[in-house]
Design a protein around this motif. Structure first.
Motif, PDB file in Angstrom:
ATOM      1  N   PHE A  81       0.828  -1.197   0.000  1.00  0.00           N
ATOM      2  CA  PHE A  81       0.000   0.000   0.000  1.00  0.00           C
ATOM      3  C   PHE A  81       0.869   1.256   0.000  1.00  0.00           C
ATOM      4  CE2 PHE A  81      -2.419   3.367   2.147  1.00  0.00           C
ATOM      5  CZ  PHE A  81      -3.524   3.436   1.308  1.00  0.00           C
ATOM      6  N   ALA A  82       1.969   1.228   0.752  1.00  0.00           N
ATOM      7  CA  ALA A  82       2.875   2.387   0.797  1.00  0.00           C
ATOM      8  C   ALA A  82       3.471   2.663  -0.574  1.00  0.00           C
ATOM      9  CB  ALA A  82       3.979   2.136   1.824  1.00  0.00           C
ATOM     10  N   ILE A  83       3.890   1.605  -1.274  1.00  0.00           N
ATOM     11  CA  ILE A  83       4.470   1.787  -2.613  1.00  0.00           C
ATOM     12  C   ILE A  83       3.422   2.324  -3.584  1.00  0.00           C
ATOM     13  CG2 ILE A  83       5.431   0.534  -4.584  1.00  0.00           C
ATOM     14  CD1 ILE A  83       6.851  -1.287  -2.590  1.00  0.00           C
ATOM     15  N   PHE A  84       2.202   1.776  -3.500  1.00  0.00           N
ATOM     16  CA  PHE A  84       1.128   2.268  -4.375  1.00  0.00           C
ATOM     17  C   PHE A  84       0.817   3.730  -4.072  1.00  0.00           C
ATOM     18  CE2 PHE A  84      -3.344   3.304  -4.933  1.00  0.00           C
ATOM     19  CZ  PHE A  84      -3.499   3.078  -6.288  1.00  0.00           C
ATOM     20  N   PHE A  85       0.777   4.094  -2.789  1.00  0.00           N
ATOM     21  CA  PHE A  85       0.465   5.461  -2.406  1.00  0.00           C
ATOM     22  C   PHE A  85       1.495   6.439  -2.967  1.00  0.00           C
ATOM     23  CE2 PHE A  85       1.413   8.926   0.569  1.00  0.00           C
ATOM     24  CZ  PHE A  85       0.212   9.612   0.541  1.00  0.00           C
ATOM     25  N   VAL A  86       2.782   6.102  -2.845  1.00  0.00           N
ATOM     26  CA  VAL A  86       3.834   6.978  -3.345  1.00  0.00           C
ATOM     27  C   VAL A  86       3.754   7.089  -4.867  1.00  0.00           C
ATOM     28  CG1 VAL A  86       6.329   7.280  -3.586  1.00  0.00           C
ATOM     29  CG2 VAL A  86       5.365   6.557  -1.396  1.00  0.00           C
ATOM     30  N   ALA A  87       3.553   5.943  -5.530  1.00  0.00           N
ATOM     31  CA  ALA A  87       3.436   5.963  -6.993  1.00  0.00           C
ATOM     32  C   ALA A  87       2.245   6.816  -7.432  1.00  0.00           C
ATOM     33  CB  ALA A  87       3.310   4.544  -7.527  1.00  0.00           C
ATOM     34  N   PHE A  88       1.145   6.715  -6.700  1.00  0.00           N
ATOM     35  CA  PHE A  88      -0.054   7.482  -7.034  1.00  0.00           C
ATOM     36  C   PHE A  88       0.201   8.977  -6.893  1.00  0.00           C
ATOM     37  CE2 PHE A  88      -4.252   9.318  -6.180  1.00  0.00           C
ATOM     38  CZ  PHE A  88      -4.997   8.757  -7.207  1.00  0.00           C
ATOM     39  N   GLN A  89       1.057   9.352  -5.960  1.00  0.00           N
ATOM     40  CA  GLN A  89       1.330  10.761  -5.716  1.00  0.00           C
ATOM     41  C   GLN A  89       2.316  11.354  -6.726  1.00  0.00           C
ATOM     42  OE1 GLN A  89      -0.307  12.691  -3.514  1.00  0.00           O
ATOM     43  NE2 GLN A  89      -1.505  10.876  -3.001  1.00  0.00           N
ATOM     44  N   VAL A  90       3.273  10.560  -7.192  1.00  0.00           N
ATOM     45  CA  VAL A  90       4.362  11.136  -7.996  1.00  0.00           C
ATOM     46  C   VAL A  90       4.310  10.747  -9.470  1.00  0.00           C
ATOM     47  CG1 VAL A  90       5.855  11.198  -5.968  1.00  0.00           C
ATOM     48  CG2 VAL A  90       5.978   9.234  -7.497  1.00  0.00           C
ATOM     49  N   PHE A  91       3.605   9.681  -9.834  1.00  0.00           N
ATOM     50  CA  PHE A  91       3.601   9.246 -11.227  1.00  0.00           C
ATOM     51  C   PHE A  91       2.741  10.169 -12.084  1.00  0.00           C
ATOM     52  CE2 PHE A  91       4.872   4.490 -11.400  1.00  0.00           C
ATOM     53  CZ  PHE A  91       6.021   4.775 -10.698  1.00  0.00           C
ATOM     54  N   ASP A  92       3.232  10.442 -13.304  1.00  0.00           N
ATOM     55  CA  ASP A  92       2.379  11.068 -14.295  1.00  0.00           C
ATOM     56  C   ASP A  92       1.930   9.986 -15.287  1.00  0.00           C
ATOM     57  OD1 ASP A  92       4.605  10.541 -15.875  1.00  0.00           O
ATOM     58  OD2 ASP A  92       5.292  12.618 -15.912  1.00  0.00           O
ATOM     59  N   ARG A  93       1.244  10.399 -16.345  1.00  0.00           N
ATOM     60  CA  ARG A  93       0.698   9.420 -17.295  1.00  0.00           C
ATOM     61  C   ARG A  93       1.813   8.587 -17.945  1.00  0.00           C
ATOM     62  NH1 ARG A  93      -4.169   8.878 -19.816  1.00  0.00           N
ATOM     63  NH2 ARG A  93      -4.881  10.831 -18.862  1.00  0.00           N
ATOM     64  N   ARG A  94       2.920   9.235 -18.279  1.00  0.00           N
ATOM     65  CA  ARG A  94       4.036   8.521 -18.910  1.00  0.00           C
ATOM     66  C   ARG A  94       4.633   7.493 -17.949  1.00  0.00           C
ATOM     67  NH1 ARG A  94       9.545   9.320 -18.917  1.00  0.00           N
ATOM     68  NH2 ARG A  94      10.657   8.519 -20.761  1.00  0.00           N
ATOM     69  N   ASP A  95       4.806   7.887 -16.692  1.00  0.00           N
ATOM     70  CA  ASP A  95       5.334   6.949 -15.700  1.00  0.00           C
ATOM     71  C   ASP A  95       4.405   5.750 -15.517  1.00  0.00           C
ATOM     72  OD1 ASP A  95       7.524   8.606 -15.187  1.00  0.00           O
ATOM     73  OD2 ASP A  95       6.406   9.754 -13.686  1.00  0.00           O
ATOM     74  N   ALA A  96       3.101   6.034 -15.507  1.00  0.00           N
ATOM     75  CA  ALA A  96       2.130   4.956 -15.334  1.00  0.00           C
ATOM     76  C   ALA A  96       2.178   3.971 -16.499  1.00  0.00           C
ATOM     77  CB  ALA A  96       0.726   5.534 -15.187  1.00  0.00           C
ATOM     78  N   LYS A  97       2.321   4.505 -17.724  1.00  0.00           N
ATOM     79  CA  LYS A  97       2.404   3.631 -18.895  1.00  0.00           C
ATOM     80  C   LYS A  97       3.664   2.764 -18.837  1.00  0.00           C
ATOM     81  CE  LYS A  97      -0.265   6.387 -22.197  1.00  0.00           C
ATOM     82  NZ  LYS A  97      -0.234   7.140 -23.482  1.00  0.00           N
ATOM     83  N   ILE A  98       4.780   3.356 -18.412  1.00  0.00           N
ATOM     84  CA  ILE A  98       6.022   2.591 -18.295  1.00  0.00           C
ATOM     85  C   ILE A  98       5.876   1.493 -17.238  1.00  0.00           C
ATOM     86  CG2 ILE A  98       8.438   2.721 -17.588  1.00  0.00           C
ATOM     87  CD1 ILE A  98       8.544   5.503 -18.815  1.00  0.00           C
ATOM     88  N   ALA A  99       5.258   1.837 -16.095  1.00  0.00           N
ATOM     89  CA  ALA A  99       5.079   0.863 -15.016  1.00  0.00           C
ATOM     90  C   ALA A  99       4.194  -0.297 -15.460  1.00  0.00           C
ATOM     91  CB  ALA A  99       4.481   1.552 -13.785  1.00  0.00           C
ATOM     92  N   VAL A 100       3.097   0.029 -16.153  1.00  0.00           N
ATOM     93  CA  VAL A 100       2.206  -1.035 -16.641  1.00  0.00           C
ATOM     94  C   VAL A 100       2.912  -1.895 -17.681  1.00  0.00           C
ATOM     95  CG1 VAL A 100       0.080  -1.486 -17.939  1.00  0.00           C
ATOM     96  CG2 VAL A 100       0.092   0.226 -16.119  1.00  0.00           C
ATOM     97  N   GLY A 101       3.690  -1.257 -18.559  1.00  0.00           N
ATOM     98  CA  GLY A 101       4.439  -2.019 -19.561  1.00  0.00           C
ATOM     99  C   GLY A 101       5.444  -2.964 -18.928  1.00  0.00           C
ATOM    100  N   LEU A 102       6.158  -2.496 -17.909  1.00  0.00           N
ATOM    101  CA  LEU A 102       7.121  -3.355 -17.211  1.00  0.00           C
ATOM    102  C   LEU A 102       6.403  -4.500 -16.505  1.00  0.00           C
ATOM    103  CD1 LEU A 102       9.526  -0.672 -15.695  1.00  0.00           C
ATOM    104  CD2 LEU A 102       9.993  -2.233 -17.592  1.00  0.00           C
ATOM    105  N   TRP A 103       5.245  -4.202 -15.919  1.00  0.00           N
ATOM    106  CA  TRP A 103       4.481  -5.259 -15.246  1.00  0.00           C
ATOM    107  C   TRP A 103       4.005  -6.320 -16.243  1.00  0.00           C
ATOM    108  CZ3 TRP A 103      -1.268  -5.242 -15.263  1.00  0.00           C
ATOM    109  CH2 TRP A 103      -1.781  -6.362 -14.612  1.00  0.00           C
ATOM    110  N   LEU A 104       3.515  -5.886 -17.398  1.00  0.00           N
ATOM    111  CA  LEU A 104       3.065  -6.845 -18.412  1.00  0.00           C
ATOM    112  C   LEU A 104       4.236  -7.679 -18.925  1.00  0.00           C
ATOM    113  CD1 LEU A 104       0.550  -4.648 -20.458  1.00  0.00           C
ATOM    114  CD2 LEU A 104       0.033  -6.390 -18.735  1.00  0.00           C
TER     115      LEU A 104
END
Length: 203
Positions: A81-104
């Protein structure tokens, strides 16, 4: 070499993320709070999970967990939850796309590795890894949930992507994911494919 568990490494990552976010807040001189409806149910879920783990009579779902079974421990859920909270606060759309791509990509590699293991094609040379039950996630059921969780995202890619090559790549990854999840039931005697699929659908 240090014998650190995955839970301990996860806690270190969570503390590092919170520390970096706190340092950014201090350097900026103000808190840039990003709210969202998703934080409320997730925070409620995390709170209930932590409360139940604190009062649990079972050692492996307690706050610190038990040796070899840390995935359901309260400390592990708090770190996620802590990692998700920090990511939610600092990620922009590009960061989110990169994170989802790495997860996939990680999900696809995990499925390929597990499928090869279940077919008896062992990649890692050490004797303790030469087992059809071994995978990089943990239990067979956890593997099924992990690989199936990416299927809805890949389906969205197929429906929304304009590139045909990207559509075929997403379809190929889905087939690999489904093959790994099904092989866990039919090749190594698991029985969680249906339950894992229902869990992913509910999530």
């Amino acid at each position: 070499p240090l014998g650190l568990t995955k839970q301990f490494l996860l806690l270190i990552a969570a503390l590092a993320a919170l520390g970096a976010w706190s340092a950014k807040v201090v350097s900026a001189g103000h808190i840039a709070w990003r709210g969202g409806w998703i934080l409320l149910p997730l925070g409620l879920l995390a709170g209930l999970a932590l409360l139940s783990s604190w009062f649990s009579d079972s050692s492996w779902v307690s706050f610190l967990g038990d040796s070899g079974r840390f995935s359901s421990a309260g400390a592990t859920l708090l770190a996620y939850f802590a990692i998700f909270f920090v990511a939610f606060q600092v990620f922009d759309r590009r960061d989110a796309k990169i994170a989802v791509g790495l997860w996939l990509a990680a999900s696809c590699l995990t499925a390929v590795f597990a499928l090869l293991q279940m077919l008896g094609l062992f990649i890692l040379p050490a004797a303790e890894y030469k087992s059809r039950f071994f995978n990089s996630i943990g239990s067979i059921f956890a593997l099924q949930v992990f690989v199936l969780a990416s299927v809805p995202f890949l389906t969205a890619v197929i429906c929304g992507a304009k590139s045909k090559s990207l559509k075929f790549a997403a379809l190929a990854v889905i087939l690999i994911q489904l093959a790994a999840a099904a092989a866990a039931d039919f090749l190594v005697g698991g029985a969680g494919l249906g339950l894992a699929a229902v869990g992913v659908f509910l999530i």
